[in-house]
Scaffold this active site. Structure first.
Site, short mmCIF file in Angstrom:
data_model
loop_
_atom_site.label_atom_id
_atom_site.label_comp_id
_atom_site.label_asym_id
_atom_site.label_seq_id
_atom_site.Cartn_x
_atom_site.Cartn_y
_atom_site.Cartn_z
N LYS A 95 49.83 21.80 47.63
CA LYS A 95 49.50 20.93 46.47
C LYS A 95 48.28 21.48 45.51
O LYS A 95 48.19 21.31 44.43
CB LYS A 95 49.39 19.41 46.53
CG LYS A 95 50.96 19.10 46.99
CD LYS A 95 51.35 17.52 47.06
CE LYS A 95 52.56 17.25 46.86
NZ LYS A 95 53.41 17.26 48.07
N GLU A 117 50.84 10.99 38.95
CA GLU A 117 51.92 10.03 39.76
C GLU A 117 51.76 10.43 41.07
O GLU A 117 51.50 11.72 41.32
CB GLU A 117 53.09 10.19 39.02
CG GLU A 117 54.09 11.31 39.59
CD GLU A 117 53.50 12.54 39.30
OE1 GLU A 117 52.82 12.74 38.11
OE2 GLU A 117 53.95 13.69 39.76
N SER A 376 54.86 24.27 54.01
CA SER A 376 54.10 23.77 52.94
C SER A 376 53.07 22.97 53.32
O SER A 376 52.12 22.56 52.52
CB SER A 376 55.18 23.05 52.11
OG SER A 376 55.89 21.97 52.63
C1 LIG Z 1 54.68 17.12 48.11
C2 LIG Z 1 55.09 18.11 49.09
C3 LIG Z 1 56.53 18.80 49.32
C4 LIG Z 1 57.32 18.53 48.15
O1 LIG Z 1 57.12 18.95 46.86
P1 LIG Z 1 57.68 20.30 46.36
O2 LIG Z 1 57.29 20.26 44.93
O3 LIG Z 1 59.13 20.35 46.45
O4 LIG Z 1 56.93 21.40 46.75
C5 LIG Z 1 56.77 19.60 50.21
N1 LIG Z 1 55.82 19.91 51.26
C6 LIG Z 1 54.58 19.15 51.32
C7 LIG Z 1 53.81 19.31 52.72
C8 LIG Z 1 54.29 18.25 50.33
O5 LIG Z 1 53.21 17.78 50.47
#
Ligand SMILES: *Cc1c(COP(=O)(O)O)cnc(C)c1O
Length: 394
Positions: A95, A117, A376
């Protein structure tokens, strides 16, 4: 039908990705969206801006993130599994790539305040972090239900100097927080930048956020070439709004790799969504028969968005990317499996991607395939919840 070579370029001047995207906002927000579009194009072509962004990603966030080859799990699944380690970024996920970029853009536009948000609180924490780094004011909108569920993240945002506004309207979750943040932006647009957390919202946000996240895919493409001496066969990412997937796919869209997005079964806008206009964009949303937007439900709060970014809707229609679902039980099993075999506790969101890989290895994914999964985020935030769920099952 769009030519595959035209995918993941710039949207049309009105922000369309095929029949999706666009800009559906009150008249008073049009100038701010146009200003952002102009500022982003100028900044993205401006070497000093790119150097400053790269510098911060390197020295503050910890980029480039490594690609880790999973030895034990690969052997078990009879594939070659690589992880792009976005979990090793500062604040624990991809993020910050987006938020640092948007904060730099806000400063470039002369704005001193960020509004955001948040659902699970991760984007709120990332935005509050960037605001602290740049000495900006920060207001985060969060549904009352989420404020209660995510008390630790609310406290983190406050520690970082942000003001958290509790949203009591509608279902008191993410979709209502987005409406409220948009409403506040209308009144404060002169001084405030709305820092959207995924590849969604009115044009140019889906494009801006994808470009800010493409560092994930671009880095991974080069790293795969070193490790594999070529591209992976399959590239997998989880999809909430779709930003880590879009950033990953951007690096591989012109390769021969299959692109796979994995949604939560209880919020699968690609799987069960219907086109509609919500939150400033035309995209796919889970809706009831009357067109009411449904609540998304999954074990992972970060995937609880009832829609998906418009570019994914286009990639899916064009057949370039494929979208599947993972259930909460499969996700918990994948979470545990990665921890035990590789010593990496994943966030529940990317555990959706791993759950699909585990299900398909030796079936839809031929033996010996090289598979890249974007990790992610890290799982520390989810450990308490998983402990509770596993207690229920054991
Ligand atoms: C917020 C988040 C997501 C989902 O957001 P995307 O915009 O779909 O990438 C996925 N993985 C993690 C670890 C997150 O914090």
């Amino acid at each position: 039908m769009i030519a595959l070579g035209e995918l993941m370029r710039e949207p049309s001047p009105s922000g369309r990705f095929g029949e999706y995207g666009g800009r559906f906002v009150p008249e008073s927000l049009v100038p701010a969206c146009e200003e952002l579009d102009k500022a982003f194009h100028e900044a993205w072509g401006d070497p000093p801006f790119r150097e400053e962004l790269d510098f911060l990603l390197r020295t503050y966030s910890g980029r480039p993130t490594p690609v880790t080859e999973c030895r034990r799990l690969s052997e078990m699944l009879d594939i070659r599994l690589l992880l792009k380690r976005e979990d090793l970024n500062h604040t624990g996920s991809h993020k910050l790539n987006n938020v640092i970029g948007q904060a730099l853009l806000a400063r470039r536009m002369g704005k001193s305040r960020l509004v955001a948000e948040t659902g699970a609180g991760q984007h709120g924490v990332a935005t509050a972090t960037a605001a602290a780094l740049f000495g900006m004011e920060c207001a985060v909108y969060m549904g009352a239900v989420d404020v209660e569920r995510q008390a630790l993240n609310v406290f983190r945002m406050k520690l970082l100097g942000a003001t958290v506004h509790t949203v009591e309207s509608g279902s008191r979750t993410l979709k209502d927080a987005i409406n409220e943040a948009l409403r506040e932006w209308v009144g404060t647009v002169e001084t405030t930048h709305y820092c959207i957390g995924s590849v969604m919202g009115p044009h140019p946000y889906p494009f801006v956020v994808r470009e800010l996240q493409r560092v994930v895919g671009d880095e991974a493409r080069g790293q795969c070439r070193e490790i594999l001496k070529g591209d992976p066969d399959v590239v997998v990412a989880c999809v909430g709004g779709g930003s880590n997937a879009a950033g990953t796919f951007a690096g591989f869209v012109d390769s021969g790799a299959r692109l796979i997005g994995v949604e939560a079964a209880g919020g699968a806008a690609m799987g069960h969504g219907i086109p509609g206009v919500v939150h400033g964009m035309r995209s796919k949303f889970i809706q009831d028969e009357a067109g009411q937007i449904l609540e998304a439900h999954s074990i992972s709060a970060g995937l609880d968005y009832p829609g998906v970014g418009p570019e994914h809707a286009q990639l899916g229609d064009a057949g370039r990317a494929e979208y599947f679902e993972a259930s909460d039980d499969e996700v918990l099993a994948a979470f545990k499996l990665l921890a035990e075999t590789e010593g990496i506790i994943p966030a529940l969101e990317p555990a959706h991607g791993l759950a699909w890989i585990v299900r398909e290895a030796g079936r839809g994914i031929p033996r010996g395939s090289a598979v890249l999964l974007t990790m992610s985020g890290r799982g520390d935030k989810d450990v308490a919840l998983v402990m509770e769920k596993m207690g229920e099952n054991s």
